[in-house]
Design a protein around this motif. Structure first.
Motif, short mmCIF file in Angstrom:
data_model
loop_
_atom_site.label_atom_id
_atom_site.label_comp_id
_atom_site.label_asym_id
_atom_site.label_seq_id
_atom_site.Cartn_x
_atom_site.Cartn_y
_atom_site.Cartn_z
N SER A 1 36.61 1.17 -90.00
CA SER A 1 37.44 1.45 -88.73
C SER A 1 38.94 0.89 -89.04
O SER A 1 40.03 1.65 -88.39
CB SER A 1 36.88 0.53 -87.57
OG SER A 1 35.76 0.87 -87.20
N LEU A 2 39.23 -0.03 -89.97
CA LEU A 2 40.40 -0.26 -90.36
C LEU A 2 41.26 0.96 -91.02
O LEU A 2 42.48 1.08 -90.71
CB LEU A 2 40.52 -1.71 -91.16
CG LEU A 2 41.68 -2.19 -91.62
CD1 LEU A 2 42.54 -2.54 -90.52
CD2 LEU A 2 41.69 -3.22 -92.63
N SER A 3 40.78 1.66 -91.89
CA SER A 3 41.09 2.53 -92.44
C SER A 3 41.65 3.74 -91.44
O SER A 3 42.79 4.26 -91.64
CB SER A 3 40.13 3.37 -93.51
OG SER A 3 40.64 4.56 -94.07
N VAL A 4 40.91 4.12 -90.77
CA VAL A 4 41.37 5.04 -89.38
C VAL A 4 42.60 4.46 -88.71
O VAL A 4 43.48 5.23 -88.47
CB VAL A 4 40.19 5.32 -88.59
CG1 VAL A 4 40.66 6.32 -87.18
CG2 VAL A 4 39.03 5.85 -89.13
N ALA A 5 42.44 3.41 -88.44
CA ALA A 5 43.67 2.66 -87.74
C ALA A 5 44.99 2.69 -88.35
O ALA A 5 45.66 2.86 -87.62
CB ALA A 5 43.23 1.19 -87.28
N HIS A 6 44.89 2.47 -89.59
CA HIS A 6 46.17 2.70 -90.50
C HIS A 6 46.58 3.98 -90.33
O HIS A 6 47.83 4.27 -90.28
CB HIS A 6 45.97 2.04 -91.76
CG HIS A 6 46.15 0.55 -91.88
ND1 HIS A 6 47.43 -0.15 -91.83
CD2 HIS A 6 45.10 -0.13 -92.13
CE1 HIS A 6 46.98 -1.53 -91.80
NE2 HIS A 6 45.50 -1.63 -92.13
N TYR A 7 45.85 5.01 -90.69
CA TYR A 7 46.32 6.34 -90.83
C TYR A 7 46.70 6.81 -89.17
O TYR A 7 47.53 7.53 -89.09
CB TYR A 7 45.69 7.38 -91.65
CG TYR A 7 44.22 7.68 -90.92
CD1 TYR A 7 44.04 8.64 -89.71
CD2 TYR A 7 42.88 7.50 -91.40
CE1 TYR A 7 43.10 9.11 -89.09
CE2 TYR A 7 41.88 7.99 -90.91
CZ TYR A 7 41.78 9.02 -89.85
OH TYR A 7 40.75 9.44 -89.66
N ARG A 8 46.01 6.49 -88.31
CA ARG A 8 46.42 6.55 -86.86
C ARG A 8 47.77 6.08 -86.43
O ARG A 8 48.79 6.72 -85.82
CB ARG A 8 45.60 6.29 -85.83
CG ARG A 8 44.14 7.15 -85.87
CD ARG A 8 44.40 8.60 -85.70
NE ARG A 8 42.91 9.46 -85.49
CZ ARG A 8 43.27 10.49 -85.42
NH1 ARG A 8 44.11 11.44 -85.48
NH2 ARG A 8 41.73 11.34 -85.33
N LEU A 9 48.07 4.78 -87.04
CA LEU A 9 49.24 4.36 -86.63
C LEU A 9 50.28 5.12 -87.59
O LEU A 9 51.72 5.23 -87.00
CB LEU A 9 49.35 2.74 -87.26
CG LEU A 9 50.62 1.90 -87.41
CD1 LEU A 9 50.84 1.98 -85.62
CD2 LEU A 9 50.26 0.57 -87.68
N ALA A 10 50.01 5.51 -88.72
CA ALA A 10 51.12 6.21 -89.56
C ALA A 10 51.50 7.53 -88.45
O ALA A 10 52.67 7.77 -88.66
CB ALA A 10 50.44 6.55 -90.87
#
Length: 530
Positions: free
Chosen positions: A293-302
């Protein structure tokens, strides 16, 4: 005579005494047998209860621990062993609780197959479980456990439909799931598990609304879900599952806000989500579920930073995402969910590097994304997302990189690939606006290299204009460009002013304004920078 009578009395007395001894022995034997039977029954009940407790442990605590460390192989072995045990039993003699437990084993096996990308096998398990839980519910329509068990089966059947892009079928099952959840809360209003079920159901319908472009409606659903998950997580600190629920509520809320160009609110939601995960990982650094979930959160924030024009920050977030996703994929190579996230993380990283002019780095990232996505597509070609997102997105970016470096032939080929991967859903009534936009971006890329420029931009308008209210800011920016290139400057200006006033500074949008100075002047004068 007296002696004969005395002799008979002695014989009768002796006979009665013997009979009494025999009867006494039989009584003792009977009592012993009764006690043995009671003991045997108690032992059998104990063994049964122990076996059921063990099954329950495997379906709950053990499963959670294996999920956290990404051990699909062990989880699969546990599920199959349980299923083999049930196969040896006479199902007609199993009580409702045991049959319900068996259905949960089938759901577990379905989830394992699903995570590995075997959707047909997963659906078969889900449907078999649903047949069992539906029968149990028909026998006991007022029992909460039967309602709950069947609701789970219904959800997973709908989930397969959602994965395959069948929004109508998914909505049918997700709505049934919501109805069952509402029944549970009506029966036991204070039951937190049932409250959570309603939250899940509302969130599912919100996700469908998002995919159909109803971002404002989805925002309401996600805020409800966030309220429920936050309240229950606060009541149970240290529960990773409830913390994950809160994180996902923030994630979906951020997406709905981004779709409406509420960029600062979307960024805040993503930052809150990341903060939750990082606080948990401080003491649980190998939790694979949270890491994913953290991985997804970072690229969505990008992607939010793309929209805000902060390219360096976008590149940094995408880089973090790709590292986490790649590590998680290496930890469990059979997990298609981890591969899916790694593929998209590399695509977002490549996009950031492209916008920053770091073309060689972008090429490497895009190559990684395509390689992973192709492996996913080989597993199951029916998963819509692996075609119209995981493959279409990197090929679209590959075409843009080639074009930027003057490689016209390979650029045209890459755009054509992106078109082929994303066109399957473009004309369907339930097409995801993001997929539709990606298809139109690929059309636009190809149009710039051919002689059908006006015809293609007119086609893009026909595809996007009817759903302009459903488009996110990136889709609206593309529609504005199509209007501008076909001479409909007033419509282009209206959209551009709206986006600029909202703080939208995506590099593609800024490039459009720079290419058409009159549009830029009209936009800035009508909507000064905030």
């Amino acid at each position: 005579d007296n002696r004969r009578r005395a002799e008979r009395r002695r014989l009768v007395t002796a006979g009665l005494a013997s009979l009494s001894v025999v009867l006494g022995g039989l009584s003792v034997f009977a009592f012993n047998q009764r006690d043995a039977a009671i003991a045997s029954k108690k032992d059998a009940e104990f063994q049964r209860d122990e076996a059921q407790s063990l099954v329950e442990f495997m379906l709950t605590d053990l499963r959670s621990r294996l999920d956290a460390v990404g051990r699909l192989d062990i989880l699969d072995a546990v599920g199959k062993r349980l299923n083999e045990s049930y196969a040896k039993q006479d199902l007609a003699k199993l009580d409702a609780d045991a049959l319900g437990r068996r259905a949960r084993v089938q759901l577990l096996l379905g989830e394992v197959e699903n995570t590995r990308g075997n959707l047909d096998a997963a659906l078969a398990q889900y449907k078999e479980a649903a047949a069992t839980t539906e029968e149990l519910l028909n026998r006991n329509p007022g029992k909460s456990q039967q309602i709950y068990d069947h609701a789970q089966s219904v959800f997973w059947v709908g989930y397969i439909a959602w994965q395959r892009g069948d929004a109508a079928e998914a909505k049918k099952y997700f709505t049934q799931y919501k109805d069952y959840a509402d029944q549970l809360v009506a029966m036991e209003p204070e039951n937190e598990d049932w409250q959570m079920e309603v939250g899940y159901a509302v969130n599912n319908l919100g996700i469908l609304a998002m995919q159909q472009g109803e971002a404002a409606e989805a925002e309401k659903a996600f805020k409800y879900y966030l309220d429920v998950t936050t309240r229950l997580s606060d009541a149970h600190p240290g529960d990773s599952e409830k913390l994950t629920d809160v994180g996902q509520a923030y994630a979906w809320l951020a997406d709905s806000l981004h779709r409406q160009a509420k960029l600062e609110e979307a960024r805040t939601a993503r930052v809150n989500e990341i903060g939750l995960y990082e606080s948990w990982l401080d003491s649980h650094f190998n939790d694979f579920v949270i890491l994913g979930s953290l991985s997804v959160a970072h690229y969505r924030l990008a992607q939010i930073y793309f929209a805000s024009g902060n390219l360096e920050e976008a590149q940094q977030q995408a880089s973090i995402s790709s590292r986490i996703a790649l590590d998680r994929q290496r930890g469990d190579p059979t997990n298609v969910e981890a591969a899916d996230r790694a593929s998209f993380a590399f695509a977002v990283l490549g996009e950031a590097e492209y916008y920053l002019g770091r073309f060689e780095d972008a090429r490497k990232s895009i190559a990684n994304s395509i390689e992973i996505a192709e492996r996913l597509a080989e597993i199951d070609g029916n998963v819509a997302q692996w075609q119209d997102t995981n493959l279409a997105q990197p090929w679209l970016l590959r075409g843009r990189i080639d074009l930027a470096q003057g490689e016209i032939g390979t650029s045209l080929t890459a755009f054509q690939q992106a078109i082929q991967y994303s066109e399957k859903k473009r004309d369907s009534g339930d097409a995801d606006p993001i997929v539709l936009r990606r298809f139109c971006l690929a059309l636009a890329g190809r149009a710039r290299l051919t002689d059908d420029l006006f015809a293609t931009w007119s086609r893009i308008i026909s595809l996007l204009a009817d759903s302009d209210l459903k488009q996110g800011p990136e889709g609206l920016a593309l529609l504005a460009e199509a209007y501008q290139r076909t001479g409909k400057t007033a419509k282009a200006t209206t959209i551009a002013v709206h986006l600029y006033a909202a703080g939208f500074r995506h590099p593609d949008f800024l490039a459009l304004l720079d290419e058409f100075p009159a549009l830029k002047a009209a936009t800035i004068s009508a909507a000064p920078a905030q």
